[in-house]
Design an enzyme around this catalytic site. Structure first.
Site, PDB file in Angstrom:
ATOM      1  N   PRO A  99       0.826  -1.209   0.000  1.00 65.28           N
ATOM      2  CA  PRO A  99       0.000   0.000   0.000  1.00 65.28           C
ATOM      3  C   PRO A  99       0.865   1.265   0.000  1.00 65.28           C
ATOM      4  CG  PRO A  99      -0.580  -1.470   1.830  1.00 65.28           C
ATOM      5  CD  PRO A  99       0.642  -2.040   1.184  1.00 65.28           C
ATOM      6  N   VAL A 100       0.439   2.253  -0.783  1.00 64.65           N
ATOM      7  CA  VAL A 100       1.213   3.498  -0.924  1.00 64.65           C
ATOM      8  C   VAL A 100       1.104   4.341   0.350  1.00 64.65           C
ATOM      9  CG1 VAL A 100       1.350   5.648  -2.262  1.00 64.65           C
ATOM     10  CG2 VAL A 100       0.899   3.497  -3.419  1.00 64.65           C
ATOM     11  N   GLY A 103       3.872   3.383   5.221  1.00 63.36           N
ATOM     12  CA  GLY A 103       4.973   3.057   6.134  1.00 63.36           C
ATOM     13  C   GLY A 103       5.636   1.737   5.796  1.00 63.36           C
ATOM     14  N   LEU A 104       5.213   1.108   4.696  1.00 65.21           N
ATOM     15  CA  LEU A 104       5.800  -0.188   4.324  1.00 65.21           C
ATOM     16  C   LEU A 104       6.841  -0.070   3.214  1.00 65.21           C
ATOM     17  CD1 LEU A 104       2.630  -2.483   4.496  1.00 65.21           C
ATOM     18  CD2 LEU A 104       4.623  -2.605   5.973  1.00 65.21           C
ATOM     19  N   GLY A 105       7.244   1.145   2.921  1.00 62.93           N
ATOM     20  CA  GLY A 105       8.356   1.328   1.981  1.00 62.93           C
ATOM     21  C   GLY A 105       7.998   1.123   0.515  1.00 62.93           C
ATOM     22  N   SER A 106       6.753   1.454   0.143  1.00 62.90           N
ATOM     23  CA  SER A 106       6.330   1.169  -1.238  1.00 62.90           C
ATOM     24  C   SER A 106       7.181   1.925  -2.262  1.00 62.90           C
ATOM     25  CB  SER A 106       4.850   1.481  -1.436  1.00 62.90           C
ATOM     26  OG  SER A 106       4.641   2.864  -1.471  1.00 62.90           O
ATOM     27  N   ALA A 108      10.300   3.053  -2.063  1.00 65.17           N
ATOM     28  CA  ALA A 108      11.650   2.487  -2.163  1.00 65.17           C
ATOM     29  C   ALA A 108      11.609   1.156  -2.904  1.00 65.17           C
ATOM     30  CB  ALA A 108      12.244   2.304  -0.769  1.00 65.17           C
ATOM     31  N   ALA A 109      10.578   0.345  -2.649  1.00 66.06           N
ATOM     32  CA  ALA A 109      10.499  -0.976  -3.288  1.00 66.06           C
ATOM     33  C   ALA A 109      10.289  -0.845  -4.793  1.00 66.06           C
ATOM     34  CB  ALA A 109       9.388  -1.804  -2.654  1.00 66.06           C
ATOM     35  N   ASP A 150      14.831   2.994   4.666  1.00 68.66           N
ATOM     36  CA  ASP A 150      13.854   2.288   3.825  1.00 68.66           C
ATOM     37  C   ASP A 150      14.539   1.632   2.630  1.00 68.66           C
ATOM     38  OD1 ASP A 150      12.167   3.530   5.571  1.00 68.66           O
ATOM     39  OD2 ASP A 150      10.743   4.231   4.054  1.00 68.66           O
TER      40      ASP A 150
HETATM   41  C1  MEV Z   1      10.267   6.070   7.563  1.00 60.41           C
HETATM   42  O1  MEV Z   1      10.063   4.733   7.168  1.00 60.41           O
HETATM   43  C2  MEV Z   1      11.231   6.151   8.709  1.00 60.41           C
HETATM   44  C3  MEV Z   1      11.507   7.553   9.235  1.00 60.41           C
HETATM   45  O2  MEV Z   1      12.441   7.383  10.313  1.00 60.41           O
HETATM   46  C4  MEV Z   1      12.091   8.448   8.191  1.00 60.41           C
HETATM   47  C5  MEV Z   1      13.488   8.060   7.757  1.00 60.41           C
HETATM   48  O3  MEV Z   1      14.183   7.345   8.475  1.00 60.41           O
HETATM   49  O4  MEV Z   1      13.881   8.490   6.665  1.00 60.41           O
HETATM   50  C6  MEV Z   1      10.262   8.186   9.805  1.00 60.41           C
END
Ligand code: MEV
Length: 319
Positions: A99-100, A103-106, A108-109, A150
């Site tokens: 999911p965009v 917080g799951l790194g979409s 970067a992936a 990420d």
């Molecule tokens: C984001 O996945 C993690 C944060 O610490 C930002 C970062 O490290 O770039 C919130």
């Protein structure tokens, strides 16, 4: 040519990691970005991303479109080997189950899978280190001042003990343990929460340096507990202690104002349903939370999260 990259979750240390403190993150292989590249008879680089209803030739997209910008940057990097001005005719298909802005790194992936596929298909060899550095440059364009955690976890697909600017260090998982990820369904750009924490820090550096130190200590203690395998010892003190560290980390993130009522509700619901501990994971404000659970209790915690308003859950083993 096919290439893939997993999602990621941060177990401990988000935000403080931007200020040089250690953080622990692991790949989440249940969700991934996949890219397929085929030679094509039509002229140009055709991009198909059905998930976001994108079907376009590269040059018809704005150059700052996230996918276009990855391809432009790659072509720029590889221009000498590809031959100036000679662009390949290819069909490029991107599918992602991550999911965009969750917080799951979409982001970067997708970048990593895309660059991996381009580098193989167009015969421009890149090491994992090159791919990671490339993905970090792209993260900097879209996420302001990211730490690089990420792209690192997504590239190497291994548990990472991350300290900004330091060589990559993986950590061992003594005994596998189970995490339930609960999604709020609220997309929250990391860029904004990172910028807000920066404002707090600028207004009172001494105070926030202290908070970040505390988070760094939590991450170090968590690493030690994970490496010795305590989380597997169900009901044993060590497992509870690791959960307790998650709870402490969540409190610090609340102080940083990056939690939200929805995240707090899910964190509370997971704890009530028997999780050893729970916290938000990633940039916060929306996105995901994670809960440390006993394997046999994972379904109960997952149901409790859905009842408390989670839009989706993922049960995953950290191994
Ligand atoms: C984001 O996945 C993690 C944060 O610490 C930002 C970062 O490290 O770039 C919130």
């Amino acid at each position: 040519m096919n290439a893939s990259a997993p999602g990621k979750m941060i177990l401990f240390g988000e935000h403080a990691v931007v200020y040089g403190r250690p953080a622990l993150a692991v790949p989440v292989k249940q969700v991934h970005a996949d890219v397929e590249i085929l030679d094509s008879n039509s002229t140009g680089i055709w991009i198909h991303a059905p998930g976001i209803r994108l079907h376009s030739e590269l040059n018809a997209l704005p150059s700052d479109h996230p996918i276009a910008s990855v391809i432009h940057n790659f072509l720029f990097l590889a221009r000498a080997s590809l031959g100036e001005g000679r662009f390949p005719n290819i069909n490029l298909t991107i599918n992602s189950t991550i999911p965009v802005a969750s917080g799951l790194g979409s982001g970067a992936a997708v970048t990593v899978a895309l660059v991996r596929a381009l580098s193989s298909h167009l015969n421009y060899p890149m090491s994992e280190e090159d791919i990671n550095a490339f993905a970090y440059d792209i993260e900097k364009i879209y996420h302001g001042a990211p730490s690089g955690i990420d792209n690192t976890v997504v590239t190497y697909a291994k548990p990472v003990y991350f300290v900004k600017g330091q060589p990559i260090e993986t950590f061992k998982v003594g005994t596998p343990f189970t995490i339930v990820i609960g999604g709020t369904g609220i997309s929250a750009p990391t860029r904004e929460s990172v910028a807000d924490v920066r404002k707090l820090w600028e207004a009172d550096r001494a105070k926030w340096e202290g908070v970040f130190d505390a988070v760094g200590k939590i991450a170090d203690e968590a690493r030690m507990r994970i490496e010795t395998g305590e989380p597997a010892l169900s009901k044993v003190e060590g497992w509870r202690l690791l959960g307790g560290l998650m709870n402490q980390n969540h409190e610090r993130l609340q102080e940083m104002t990056v939690s939200s009522p929805e995240l707090d509700l899910l964190v509370e619901a997971a704890r009530k349903a028997g999780a050893a501990g729970a916290k938000l994971s990633g940039g916060g404000r929306g996105g995901n939370m994670i809960a440390l659970v006993e394997r046999e209790n994972a379904d109960d915690v997952s149901s409790a999260l859905i009842s408390a308003g989670a839009k989706n859950t993922i049960i995953t083993q950290v191994a």
